[in-house]
Enzyme design. Structure first.
Site, mmCIF file in Angstrom:
data_model
loop_
_atom_site.group_PDB
_atom_site.id
_atom_site.type_symbol
_atom_site.label_atom_id
_atom_site.label_comp_id
_atom_site.label_asym_id
_atom_site.label_seq_id
_atom_site.Cartn_x
_atom_site.Cartn_y
_atom_site.Cartn_z
ATOM 1 N N HIS A 1 -9.801 -0.477 6.824
ATOM 2 C CA HIS A 1 -8.925 -1.648 6.783
ATOM 3 C C HIS A 1 -8.688 -2.111 8.215
ATOM 4 O O HIS A 1 -8.723 -1.337 9.157
ATOM 5 C CB HIS A 1 -7.606 -1.242 6.120
ATOM 6 C CG HIS A 1 -6.690 -2.368 5.793
ATOM 7 N ND1 HIS A 1 -5.902 -2.993 6.743
ATOM 8 C CD2 HIS A 1 -6.392 -2.977 4.608
ATOM 9 C CE1 HIS A 1 -5.185 -3.928 6.171
ATOM 10 N NE2 HIS A 1 -5.465 -3.950 4.867
ATOM 11 N N GLN B 1 -3.786 3.747 -0.055
ATOM 12 C CA GLN B 1 -4.244 3.664 -1.442
ATOM 13 C C GLN B 1 -4.211 4.999 -2.167
ATOM 14 O O GLN B 1 -4.383 5.034 -3.385
ATOM 15 C CB GLN B 1 -5.673 3.110 -1.482
ATOM 16 C CG GLN B 1 -5.840 1.721 -0.885
ATOM 17 C CD GLN B 1 -5.092 0.658 -1.667
ATOM 18 O OE1 GLN B 1 -4.809 0.813 -2.848
ATOM 19 N NE2 GLN B 1 -4.751 -0.435 -0.993
ATOM 20 N N LYS C 1 3.229 -0.433 -2.165
ATOM 21 C CA LYS C 1 2.085 -0.120 -3.022
ATOM 22 C C LYS C 1 2.409 0.997 -4.016
ATOM 23 O O LYS C 1 1.534 1.412 -4.779
ATOM 24 C CB LYS C 1 0.875 0.268 -2.174
ATOM 25 C CG LYS C 1 0.377 -0.829 -1.242
ATOM 26 C CD LYS C 1 -0.825 -0.372 -0.460
ATOM 27 C CE LYS C 1 -1.208 -1.354 0.641
ATOM 28 N NZ LYS C 1 -1.690 -2.640 0.131
#
Length: 425
Positions: A141, A221, A244
């Site tokens: 990222h 994630q 998230k």
């Protein structure tokens, strides 16, 4: 077979905790709550960007502002004491959640990006120089890639990238070539937000330690979706974001081994992170407050605590099982089409997302069409421009799943994708 038997968790009960999932969207609706008669029930498949928030988490924020809103660590009055205890206990909750040794190893930041910048500036500027290398991967990222890129430019260190194979996995032989005696830091994503690849962070951390380098794991994630234990990984640093994992925006977490955080100078200066100040010099507060300058995100920290409690009630192993079930199902359904390209490993060996493209349909156009069907996905480069260049794709569509999603919602996604295929045929 009942719905409950079909999933490792009670999805219907969980969905009841998320009022937004009762919304109708799609078509030309631009104002929430207006003109929804001809629209469809929301299918929210953009969880890798931001998850939705359950009522219990929102209630924790409301309770703070209604019941004990005050600054922390600065007041003797009761409200400040209550807020301070809740804020500090949030550090303890996070530490327990990821297997850290204590609150001293948990720094609250604005997000994953700020956590990475904290280490890059506080550690990297002091420790890196000519002849050193930082090793990362082709699937990083921008929060990781750009940060280390710019720090290496400033320090003269070399930035190296572990290549990926045709399935979107790391080339471990190449990793072994790049991680050598010049390496000071190995920074890698745990689960790719574009490919769904689950990287062997334990093995790569071991490789880093064999050459006396440190490891930094981007857990943005992974921490929200599966059990993550920093002790088992042996990571020196790990970062993730609240938004998230059912929590609010505006707060992230940096985990660092205590002895490393002790050795680093602060990244930000100001109130609350100091012990003593004179006109000539200053000394720093104990961990973790040393790295938390100014008024922190108090309500957000309390809400992150509530989000973790919610996830732990489900069980992180169950969260992982549900997400993997949906990812495999989505992969299999989309893989039926010859004109759909799916990026990353097979469906039974990936995190809870599927990145793909339809031949002849730009990802942005696909996302717009899906929105007309009330299906919310992400389209673009997902803050991985160099990776998309490597893949030969200007952009990709991404569907990502979480605890409140169902197979029926994936069926709605696939039906909308099929309509888009026919529209552009």
């Amino acid at each position: 077979m009942s719905t409950q038997d079909a999933y490792p968790i009670d999805v219907e009960a969980i969905r009841a905790d998320f009022p937004v999932l009762d919304r109708n969207v799609g078509g030309d609706v631009t104002t929430p709550g207006e003109g929804e008669d001809d629209t469809e029930p929301l299918v929210y498949l953009d969880n890798a960007a931001t998850s939705q928030t359950p009522k219990a988490v929102v209630d924790s924020i409301v309770d703070y502002y209604y019941s004990y809103n005050a600054n922390v660590h600065r007041g003797i009055h009761q409200l400040s004491q209550e807020a301070s205890v809740a804020y500090e206990e949030a550090h303890d909750t996070v530490a327990d959640f990821i297997g850290a040794d204590g609150r001293e190893e948990i720094i609250f930041t604005k997000n994953t990006t700020e956590a990475m910048n904290l280490v890059a500036y506080a550690w990297g500027l002091a420790e890196l120089g000519e002849g050193d290398s930082v090793v990362t991967t082709q699937m990083e990222h921008h929060a990781s890639l750009v940060t280390w890129q710019q720090i290496c430019k400033r320090t003269g260190a070399e930035l190296r990238f572990i290549e990926i194979d045709d399935e979107g996995r790391l080339d471990m032989e190449h990793a072994a070539e790049l991680i050598d005696d010049s390496t000071e830091m190995v920074s890698l994503v745990h689960i790719s937000n574009a490919l769904g690849t689950i990287n062997p962070v334990e093995k790569i951390t071991e490789m880093a330690h064999e050459v006396d380098a440190y490891s930094f794991v981007d857990g943005a994630q992974s921490v929200p979706t599966r059990p993550v234990d920093v002790g088992e990984i042996d990571a020196d640093f790990l970062a993730f974001s609240s938004h998230k994992m059912l929590g609010p925006t505006g707060i992230g977490v940096l985990y660092g081994k205590e002895h490393l955080l002790e050795s680093m100078q602060p990244y930000l200066y100001g109130g609350d992170m100091i012990r003593k100040v004179t006109y000539e010099d200053s000394t720093w507060e104990d961990l973790p407050w040393k790295f938390e300058a100014g008024t922190p995100s108090i309500a957000q920290a309390i809400a992150l605590d509530a989000a973790i409690e919610y996830l732990e009630d489900i069980g992180m192993a169950n969260v992982q099982a549900h997400e993997e079930l949906l990812a495999e199902y989505a992969y299999d359904q989309l893989n039926r089409y010859d004109d759909v390209t799916i990026y990353g490993p097979p469906g039974d060996d990936r995190g809870g997302l599927v990145g793909f493209n339809v031949d002849g349909v730009h990802a942005h156009d696909l996302s717009s069409i899906l929105n007309d069907f009330a299906v919310a996905i992400r389209a673009g480069d997902h803050c991985t421009q160099p990776l998309h260049d490597t893949l030969g794709a200007a952009a990709s569509a991404r569907a990502s799943f979480y605890v409140y999603n169902t197979r029926e919602e994936i069926d709605a996604l696939v039906e909308a994708v099929d309509d888009a295929r026919q529209l552009f045929a």
